[in-house]
Write a protein that holds these residues in place. Structure first.
Motif, PDB file in Angstrom:
ATOM      1  N   ASN A  21       0.809  -1.207   0.000  1.00 28.69           N
ATOM      2  CA  ASN A  21       0.000   0.000   0.000  1.00 28.69           C
ATOM      3  C   ASN A  21       0.842   1.256   0.000  1.00 28.69           C
ATOM      4  N   SER A  22       1.962   1.219   0.720  1.00 27.35           N
ATOM      5  CA  SER A  22       2.795   2.412   0.838  1.00 27.35           C
ATOM      6  C   SER A  22       3.566   2.690  -0.436  1.00 27.35           C
ATOM      7  N   LEU A  23       3.645   1.717  -1.330  1.00 29.56           N
ATOM      8  CA  LEU A  23       4.395   1.932  -2.567  1.00 29.56           C
ATOM      9  C   LEU A  23       3.459   2.069  -3.753  1.00 29.56           C
ATOM     10  N   VAL A  24       2.240   2.423  -3.471  1.00 31.44           N
ATOM     11  CA  VAL A  24       1.267   2.707  -4.513  1.00 31.44           C
ATOM     12  C   VAL A  24       1.066   4.217  -4.474  1.00 31.44           C
ATOM     13  N   PRO A  25       0.914   4.897  -5.618  1.00 34.82           N
ATOM     14  CA  PRO A  25       0.792   6.360  -5.592  1.00 34.82           C
ATOM     15  C   PRO A  25      -0.296   6.833  -4.644  1.00 34.82           C
ATOM     16  N   ASP A  26      -0.090   8.018  -4.101  1.00 36.80           N
ATOM     17  CA  ASP A  26      -0.951   8.481  -3.021  1.00 36.80           C
ATOM     18  C   ASP A  26      -2.391   8.664  -3.442  1.00 36.80           C
ATOM     19  N   ASP A  27      -2.626   8.929  -4.723  1.00 35.14           N
ATOM     20  CA  ASP A  27      -4.010   9.172  -5.085  1.00 35.14           C
ATOM     21  C   ASP A  27      -4.761   7.880  -5.416  1.00 35.14           C
ATOM     22  N   VAL A  28      -4.102   6.755  -5.342  1.00 30.65           N
ATOM     23  CA  VAL A  28      -4.776   5.486  -5.631  1.00 30.65           C
ATOM     24  C   VAL A  28      -5.036   4.799  -4.300  1.00 30.65           C
ATOM     25  N   LYS A  29      -6.305   4.543  -4.016  1.00 33.55           N
ATOM     26  CA  LYS A  29      -6.648   4.009  -2.695  1.00 33.55           C
ATOM     27  C   LYS A  29      -7.443   2.718  -2.823  1.00 33.55           C
ATOM     28  N   TYR A  30      -7.446   1.976  -1.741  1.00 28.76           N
ATOM     29  CA  TYR A  30      -8.138   0.697  -1.710  1.00 28.76           C
ATOM     30  C   TYR A  30      -9.624   0.912  -1.448  1.00 28.76           C
ATOM     31  N   VAL A  31     -10.447   0.251  -2.243  1.00 35.55           N
ATOM     32  CA  VAL A  31     -11.893   0.316  -2.054  1.00 35.55           C
ATOM     33  C   VAL A  31     -12.349  -1.056  -1.580  1.00 35.55           C
ATOM     34  N   THR A  32     -12.918  -1.106  -0.373  1.00 35.26           N
ATOM     35  CA  THR A  32     -13.190  -2.414   0.216  1.00 35.26           C
ATOM     36  C   THR A  32     -14.256  -3.194  -0.532  1.00 35.26           C
ATOM     37  N   ASP A  33     -15.320  -2.515  -0.904  1.00 36.35           N
ATOM     38  CA  ASP A  33     -16.443  -3.263  -1.442  1.00 36.35           C
ATOM     39  C   ASP A  33     -16.136  -3.898  -2.780  1.00 36.35           C
ATOM     40  N   GLU A  34     -15.280  -3.248  -3.544  1.00 38.45           N
ATOM     41  CA  GLU A  34     -14.982  -3.844  -4.837  1.00 38.45           C
ATOM     42  C   GLU A  34     -13.657  -4.568  -4.835  1.00 38.45           C
ATOM     43  N   ASN A  35     -12.947  -4.529  -3.718  1.00 37.39           N
ATOM     44  CA  ASN A  35     -11.674  -5.221  -3.595  1.00 37.39           C
ATOM     45  C   ASN A  35     -10.718  -4.842  -4.712  1.00 37.39           C
ATOM     46  N   TYR A  84      -7.966  -1.333  -6.172  1.00 35.70           N
ATOM     47  CA  TYR A  84      -7.383  -0.027  -5.923  1.00 35.70           C
ATOM     48  C   TYR A  84      -7.897   0.925  -6.985  1.00 35.70           C
ATOM     49  N   LYS A  85      -8.432   2.037  -6.537  1.00 36.90           N
ATOM     50  CA  LYS A  85      -9.002   2.992  -7.486  1.00 36.90           C
ATOM     51  C   LYS A  85      -8.353   4.340  -7.268  1.00 36.90           C
ATOM     52  N   SER A  86      -8.124   5.034  -8.377  1.00 37.61           N
ATOM     53  CA  SER A  86      -7.560   6.367  -8.230  1.00 37.61           C
ATOM     54  C   SER A  86      -8.680   7.364  -7.992  1.00 37.61           C
ATOM     55  N   ASP A  87      -8.308   8.527  -7.488  1.00 37.07           N
ATOM     56  CA  ASP A  87      -9.315   9.524  -7.133  1.00 37.07           C
ATOM     57  C   ASP A  87     -10.085  10.017  -8.340  1.00 37.07           C
ATOM     58  N   ASP A  88      -9.394  10.134  -9.476  1.00 41.23           N
ATOM     59  CA  ASP A  88     -10.124  10.625 -10.644  1.00 41.23           C
ATOM     60  C   ASP A  88     -10.802   9.497 -11.393  1.00 41.23           C
ATOM     61  N   GLY A  89     -10.738   8.298 -10.850  1.00 40.86           N
ATOM     62  CA  GLY A  89     -11.483   7.208 -11.454  1.00 40.86           C
ATOM     63  C   GLY A  89     -10.862   6.608 -12.678  1.00 40.86           C
ATOM     64  N   GLN A  90      -9.663   7.104 -13.060  1.00 38.69           N
ATOM     65  CA  GLN A  90      -9.103   6.604 -14.314  1.00 38.69           C
ATOM     66  C   GLN A  90      -8.431   5.262 -14.151  1.00 38.69           C
ATOM     67  N   ILE A  91      -7.898   5.015 -12.958  1.00 40.33           N
ATOM     68  CA  ILE A  91      -7.116   3.792 -12.782  1.00 40.33           C
ATOM     69  C   ILE A  91      -7.837   2.880 -11.811  1.00 40.33           C
ATOM     70  N   THR A  92      -8.083   1.662 -12.239  1.00 38.28           N
ATOM     71  CA  THR A  92      -8.656   0.664 -11.343  1.00 38.28           C
ATOM     72  C   THR A  92      -7.773  -0.565 -11.419  1.00 38.28           C
ATOM     73  N   ILE A  93      -7.161  -0.915 -10.304  1.00 37.15           N
ATOM     74  CA  ILE A  93      -6.295  -2.094 -10.299  1.00 37.15           C
ATOM     75  C   ILE A  93      -7.012  -3.183  -9.515  1.00 37.15           C
ATOM     76  N   GLY A  94      -7.466  -4.198 -10.226  1.00 34.11           N
ATOM     77  CA  GLY A  94      -8.144  -5.303  -9.565  1.00 34.11           C
ATOM     78  C   GLY A  94      -7.468  -6.604  -9.940  1.00 34.11           C
ATOM     79  N   VAL A  95      -8.111  -7.703  -9.603  1.00 34.60           N
ATOM     80  CA  VAL A  95      -7.528  -9.009  -9.910  1.00 34.60           C
ATOM     81  C   VAL A  95      -7.462  -9.175 -11.426  1.00 34.60           C
ATOM     82  N   ASP A  96      -6.390  -9.776 -11.895  1.00 35.30           N
ATOM     83  CA  ASP A  96      -6.188 -10.047 -13.328  1.00 35.30           C
ATOM     84  C   ASP A  96      -5.841  -8.824 -14.156  1.00 35.30           C
TER      85      ASP A  96
END
Lengths: 266, 467
Positions: free
Chosen positions: A195-209, A211-223
């Protein structure tokens, strides 16, 4: 799956290859001593200092400073490692064969046995053995004296080994996401990006499991595919595990899972 | 944006370790702090101080192994506290509390192949085959996934009985479990915490949650606990004051007895009942009637559906947490402070006693008690009869008694003059006769359950039927 890797087979063009090798070993810091050059030719040396990237044009692009300017050339700190995680390595193994295999197909059986036992394994020194390319030399079999009439052969074989390095940049596929970071796989290698080595604006979203960025452009999920840079490694006798980061420039998401619209935003 | 190309190893505070290396700087765990392992043997009940050490919890720099998230991941205390705080805030904001669910004897009952005798095995196999057949039929007719739960028509005999060959067990789910999960998921964020091993836990979780939407991988097995014989909320990412635990034993939760709802054990298989030294023929398979089923149509169920009671307790807890509507955006900190402690909801006994002693309204919530209107059972003194067994360690954690206390009633322990209601299960106990003689209300458990679910005090005469 794997990025392309040039295999210099020693039997094809030995003279030309040796010439190329000798050209490549000269660095700005001077010639590599002969001992190390021999080991390089055998493909057995690793480590940042022994390596010079073969493609000097790419190196010039990435290193700071104008290459034509001599003073900036002196300012080069350390060479970057590019795409050099695959090696063609010669190794030796003792194979014990039972008498029923003695015969015309003995070499094939030995090849099968070595393939079965060594492919997919990992050693700390050479990395993951990906594929056995061919058997170089099989010694004469020595009958073991334990009463079972089996024969022991010393086999020299060539194989492709995959070993990561610190500060290497590579592409990986995310396998598991949780609150403290995500796990990814690059072939047989497992990585963890905290978590600490992921850019600050990308945060973990629990319900969707994911990492999503604040502007919604980046979603890092499984696969998803990500480009990571290795920060630390743990090398055991039998296993390699890496810690990586995506906090730097040019790292991060490069592709979604198959089936989604491929929108690689970085 | 500032990018750090090299992280100075000295300045790194090592937030977590994976397989022994720091996730931030890559250094090995042994070189960072001095090893401080103590050699304490497993105590049955660990003492109540905060740094419980065991061979599974590393004392190097005080990290906790969060193995259920991923093998080899250990998190420092600081990061764990922050993570818990974040999860708690996010969940409370959503209007949910946390629920930790046990598996064995709470929502299901498992029995190995070698623990059933031959005739039982024949019956079980027949039932499993029948259930699978009915499932297939239902799937093709209605396109529904999941086992029989009575929705699609006549409820098959012993639904939810599974035969797992790869684990060599038969598993029977408790009645009402699917409805319970569906309803609880709306008000709770759920975790599974069991003493079984990891594979078993995941397998059972996939039985009760086939689509994986309730638990999302929040499944904790026995190897994930920090202490091997007990369970604890330290590795659960939530808060102690907003978590409810549903379990059949109170012994395994030594530090969280105030969060516990202790349910009666579910014994389906004969071996399970005998191993707990229950009475002869008390397992469901032997007596033939499952929870919530009646002998003939129209009669009341012979055995209570315990999960419905648990759901009622959770509804009460959730209601009392006073989740404010999303009216004000700027009051984030105030919202968190305003949330009550879910444990205090069920300890109103003490609250009442204190009020009685001082003679004035003592309020420990800072002068406001908005839920006093929800305590519509205030003034009722309930005498339970035949609800909890006499050898129960914590009789006050029974779901029905929790509902009563949560709605403002007081529980009486003996037959005295204050008693207004007698809560009983069967008709011929001494307390019931005493209550009838004095003209008190005799009610069964459904009264409390329906009061909780419908949020109103219902007429006691409708619930006066006992066995």
């Amino acid at each position: 799956d794997f990025s392309p890797c040039l295999l210099f087979s020693r039997r094809r063009a030995p003279a030309r290859e040796r010439e190329e090798e000798s050209k490549r070993t000269t660095t700005t810091r001077g010639e590599i001593p002969r001992r190390r050059r021999r080991r390089r030719q055998r493909g057995e040396t690793f480590g940042a200092r022994a390596f010079v990237p073969p493609n000097r044009e790419r190196e010039r692009e990435l290193v700071r400073g104008d290459p034509r300017n001599r003073s900036s050339r002196r300012r080069r700190r350390r060479p970057l490692i590019l795409l050099l995680m695959f090696f063609h390595v010669r190794r030796e193994k003792n194979v014990v064969l039972e008498p029923r295999h003695f015969g015309a197909r003995m070499k094939d059986v030995i090849m099968e046995k070595i393939k079965l036992e060594m492919e997919g394994t990992c050693s700390g020194r050479y990395g993951f053995i990906v594929c056995i390319t061919h058997i170089e030399n099989v010694s004469e079999g020595i009958i073991t004296d334990d009463g079972t009439a089996r024969a022991k052969f010393e086999v020299e074989y060539d194989c492709v080994a995959y070993r990561p390095f610190k500060n290497e940049v590579l592409d990986a596929v995310v396998t598991q996401v949780n609150k403290f970071g995500f796990f990814a796989e690059a072939g047989p290698l497992q990585l963890f990006v905290s978590n600490s080595l992921v850019p600050d604006d990308v945060k973990y979203v629990t319900d969707e499991n994911c990492y999503k960025s604040d502007d919604g452009q980046i979603t890092i999920g499984v696969d998803c595919e990500v480009r990571v840079k290795i920060v630390g490694m743990r090398i055991d006798a039998n296993d390699i595990f890496c810690i990586a980061t995506i906090k730097e420039d040019y790292l991060g998401l490069i592709g979604y899972a198959e089936g989604d619209a491929a929108a690689g935003a970085v | 944006t500032t990018t750090t190309t090299t992280t100075e190893p000295e300045a790194c505070e090592h937030p977590a370790f994976v397989f022994g290396i720091c996730v931030h700087c890559g250094r090995r765990a042994e070189t960072t702090t001095t090893t401080n392992k103590t050699n304490k043997t497993d105590a049955d009940v660990p003492d109540n101080d905060d740094d419980d050490d065991d061979d599974k919890k590393e004392e190097n720099g005080k990290t906790t192994a969060v193995r259920y998230l991923h093998e080899g991941l250990t998190v420092s205390d600081k990061l764990l506290r922050e993570a818990k705080r974040e999860e708690r805030k996010a969940t409370l904001k959503q209007g949910k509390i946390f629920l930790v669910l046990d598996l064995d004897h709470t929502v299901l009952n498992s029995c190995r192949f070698d623990e059933v005798n031959d005739e039982e095995r024949a019956t079980l196999d027949a039932k499993v085959a029948k259930r699978e057949e009915e499932d297939e039929l239902r799937k093709t007719l209605l396109g529904m996934v999941g086992s029989g739960n009575g929705r699609g028509g006549r409820r098959p005999r012993f639904p939810d009985l599974y035969r797992l060959s790869h684990f060599s067990t038969y598993t029977k789910l408790r009645p009402y479990v699917f409805e319970f999960l569906e309803a609880a998921a709306k008000i709770c964020r759920m975790h599974v915490y069991t003493m079984g091993d990891k594979n078993y836990a995941h397998e059972m979780a996939s039985l009760i949650d086939p689509e994986g939407k309730y638990f999302h991988g929040r499944i904790i097995g026995n190897s994930d606990s920090t202490c091997s014989k007990t369970k604890d909320l330290d590795i659960v990412l939530g808060g102690d004051d907003c978590t409810m635990i549903v379990d059949d034993t109170s012994r395994v939760w030594p530090r969280h007895a105030r969060n516990l709802i202790r349910v009666d054990r579910y014994h389906f298989f004969r071996k399970s009942a005998t191993s707990f030294r229950e009475m002869e023929k008390s397992s469901v398979m032997e007596r033939g009637l499952d929870e919530g089923e009646a002998e003939e149509e129209g009669a009341p169920a012979k055995h209570r559906e315990v999960l419905k009671d648990v759901l009622a307790v959770l509804t009460v807890a959730h209601r009392m947490m006073a989740f404010s509507d999303s009216g004000d955006d700027g009051g984030d900190a105030r919202e968190i402070r305003d949330h009550k402690d879910v444990r205090k909801v069920f300890e109103r006994n003490n609250y009442e006693a204190r009020e009685g002693q001082n003679g004035e309204k003592v309020d420990d919530e800072g002068g406001r008690d908005p839920s006093s209107s929800l305590l519509f059972l205030k003034g009722c003194v309930i005498l339970p009869s035949g609800i909890t067994p006499s050898n129960d360690e914590r009789p006050d954690r029974h779901p029905l008694l929790l509902i009563a206390v949560g709605l403002g009633a007081t529980i009486a322990t003996a037959m005295n003059d204050n008693v207004t209601h007698v809560l009983a299960r069967s008709d011929n106990t001494e307390k019931v006769k005493w209550g009838r003689k004095r003209g008190l209300f005799i009610v069964n458990g459904n009264w409390l359950r329906e009061c909780a679910m419908q949020n109103a005090k219902l007429d006691e005469h409708n619930f006066a039927t006992l066995q």
